[in-house]
Design a protein around this motif. Structure first.
Motif, PDB file in Angstrom:
ATOM      1  N   THR A 143      19.895   7.209  42.509  1.00 41.15           N
ATOM      2  CA  THR A 143      19.175   6.443  43.060  1.00 41.15           C
ATOM      3  C   THR A 143      17.776   6.576  42.026  1.00 41.15           C
TER       4      THR A 143
ATOM      5  N   GLN B  21      13.447   6.515  44.733  1.00 35.29           N
ATOM      6  CA  GLN B  21      14.643   6.906  45.045  1.00 35.29           C
ATOM      7  C   GLN B  21      15.107   7.456  46.411  1.00 35.29           C
TER       8      GLN B  21
ATOM      9  N   ASP C 207      16.652   3.420  40.222  1.00 34.39           N
ATOM     10  CA  ASP C 207      15.790   2.611  40.929  1.00 34.39           C
ATOM     11  C   ASP C 207      14.502   3.183  40.842  1.00 34.39           C
TER      12      ASP C 207
ATOM     13  N   SER D  83      26.000   2.880  39.492  1.00 33.44           N
ATOM     14  CA  SER D  83      24.757   3.575  39.033  1.00 33.44           C
ATOM     15  C   SER D  83      24.790   5.007  38.472  1.00 33.44           C
TER      16      SER D  83
ATOM     17  N   LYS E 133      15.898   4.147  48.466  1.00 34.28           N
ATOM     18  CA  LYS E 133      17.222   3.632  47.966  1.00 34.28           C
ATOM     19  C   LYS E 133      18.311   4.536  48.514  1.00 34.28           C
TER      20      LYS E 133
END
Ligand code: NAP
Length: 411
Positions: free
Chosen positions: A91, A224, A94, A69, A227
């Motif tokens: 994150t 975020q 995401d 990521s 996550k």
């Protein structure tokens, strides 16, 4: 530090609040000067940290392992210390996907333009591609890489379907700024802004006024953070956890703005609502009177209504960037588009509807001194109030009933 956030300026961060609700583990905000960053990461005296402006790229060389990521986004916003080794993740990727879903902005086959090319922009670009965007370009001040075009070359972006702001332009304290005029993008069908303070930037409000699906960055922030919490503690959260935390944060941050006829109960209901919920109560008429150094009827008689309206807009502009308020507006405040726009950056507008026979003419209200004046004002203004308001609550019974309804629907 056990868990926390590092960055240069963190005064307005919501992260401690979000992580504080997810876990009882301490979460600290640590402002670092650029010269302090290498030493902080060398010491590794933490279990997990989030990283914000301007260090999302600067931390990368100090880490032992970069998750996919982070590689994909070219930036790190979460670092986990596992047995002395630092693992870097992103994150925001995401979080942005969650925001796009929440705002119903469909990236499939879309031409996407991202304003900016920093840490958030990189995560947004990776997320847009993963959601099926046909093309992703960055509009920047100074092009430094392929796919980046000068923001001044606006004609090059006119085929854009989705626009994302990943710059700080429009963020508190310069909360009214915007980088582009949306009229330059005739095909636009979605606008997302990573900024969450104000909750809705000028760019988002411009888009909504044009009927374009648009939202600010609060959902991304919550997504975020959740996550990151999963990575910190090996916990798992569901989509409904994100939704619940978002709703909680949104309700605590947005202002409850009461509008409606003179004597409909805005100040009484507003101050009671503030008392019940521990919020700060502000009355725009009181601010006007305080700033002018005289009472409202005196402003009307000495300076006239036009001067009063200017003072009213200045008062509204002074409170609009604040969050978590209960605001009672003057009877004519939301008849001005400018005032509504200012209030919408952080607030929802609620019309307190009181039956006309319950409204009371009073000598200290310059436009509703007699019942006839009040009735004429009612028929003129009600359609305008209803147009401005996000929703309507009736206020014909005891104050507590109205306060309970407001708590149920808005707070
Ligand atoms: P960053 O790494 O510092 O990048 C900022 C970008 O904005 C750079 O490309 C910079 O261009 C550009 N920029 C700054 N001022 C500009 C201006 N006046 N005109 C044009 N471009 C300008 O910051 P970031 O981490 O990407 O954060 C960007 C924004 O996203 C911030 O407001 C941040 O709060 C927000 N954000 C929100 C979330 C969320 O969860 N909602 C997550 C991450 C970030 P130069 O390179 O030319 O300086």
């Amino acid at each position: 530090m056990i868990y926390g956030l590092i960055g240069k300026r963190l005064g307005h961060s919501f992260s401690r609040e979000i992580h504080g609700r997810l876990s009882s583990d301490p979460y600290e905000l640590r402002e670092l000067a650029p010269s302090e960053l290498p030493g902080f990461l060398r010491e590794r005296d933490f279990r997990g940290i989030n990283v914000t402006i301007p260090y999302k790229q600067a931390v990368m060389p100090h880490l032992d392992v970069l998750d996919e990521s982070a590689v994909r986004s070219g930036a790190v916003n979460t670092i986990v210390n596992r047995d002395g080794k630092l693992y870097g993740y992103n994150t925001d990727f995401d979080g942005f996907i969650m925001l796009a879903r929440h705002a119903s902005v469909d990236f499939r086959d879309a031409g996407v333009v991202i304003l900016g090319a920093g840490g958030a922009a990189k995560a947004v670009a990776a997320a847009a591609r993963s959601m099926g965007a046909a093309s992703v370009r960055n509009a920047v001040r100074t092009p430094r890489a392929e796919g980046q075009l000068p923001i001044t070359d606006i004609a090059a972006f006119k085929d854009c379907d989705i626009l994302v702001n990943a710059t700080p332009v429009g963020m508190y304290p310069d909360w009214q700024g915007r980088l582009v005029d949306l009229d330059s993008f005739p095909r636009l069908r979605g606008v997302l802004d990573c900024i969450y303070n104000p909750l809705w930037t000028s760019l988002v409000l411009d888009a909504r006024e044009r009927g374009i699906a648009a939202d600010g960055g609060l959902y991304m922030l919550v997504g975020q953070a959740i996550k990151a919490r999963e990575l910190f503690a090996g916990e798992t959260y569901s989509g409904s956890d994100v939704e619940m935390e978002f709703r909680h944060l949104m309700r605590s941050k947005r202002n409850i703005v009461l509008c409606g006829m003179p004597s409909c109960g805005k100040s009484t209901v507003g101050s009671e609502l503030a008392r019940y919920t521990g919020r700060r109560f502000v009355d725009t008429d009181e601010i006007v009177a305080l700033q002018a150094g005289m009472e409202i009827p005196d402003i009307f008689s000495r300076e006239g209504e036009a001067a009063f309206r200017l003072r009213e807009t200045a008062a509204i502009e002074s409170i609009a960037p604040e969050q978590g308020l209960v605001v009672a507006t003057g009877g004519g405040a939301v008849l001005s588009e400018t005032n509504c726009r200012l209030l919408r950056h952080n607030g929802i507008l609620i019309l307190l509807n009181r039956d006309p026979e319950l409204l009371v003419p009073t000598a200290d209200r310059p436009l509703s001194r007699s019942r006839e004046e009040l009735m004429a004002l009612y028929s003129r203004r009600m359609p305008l109030y209803a147009k401005a308001a996000d929703f309507i609550i009736s206020n014909n019974g005891p104050v507590e009933h109205t306060v309970y309804k407001l708590i149920e629907y808005a707070v």
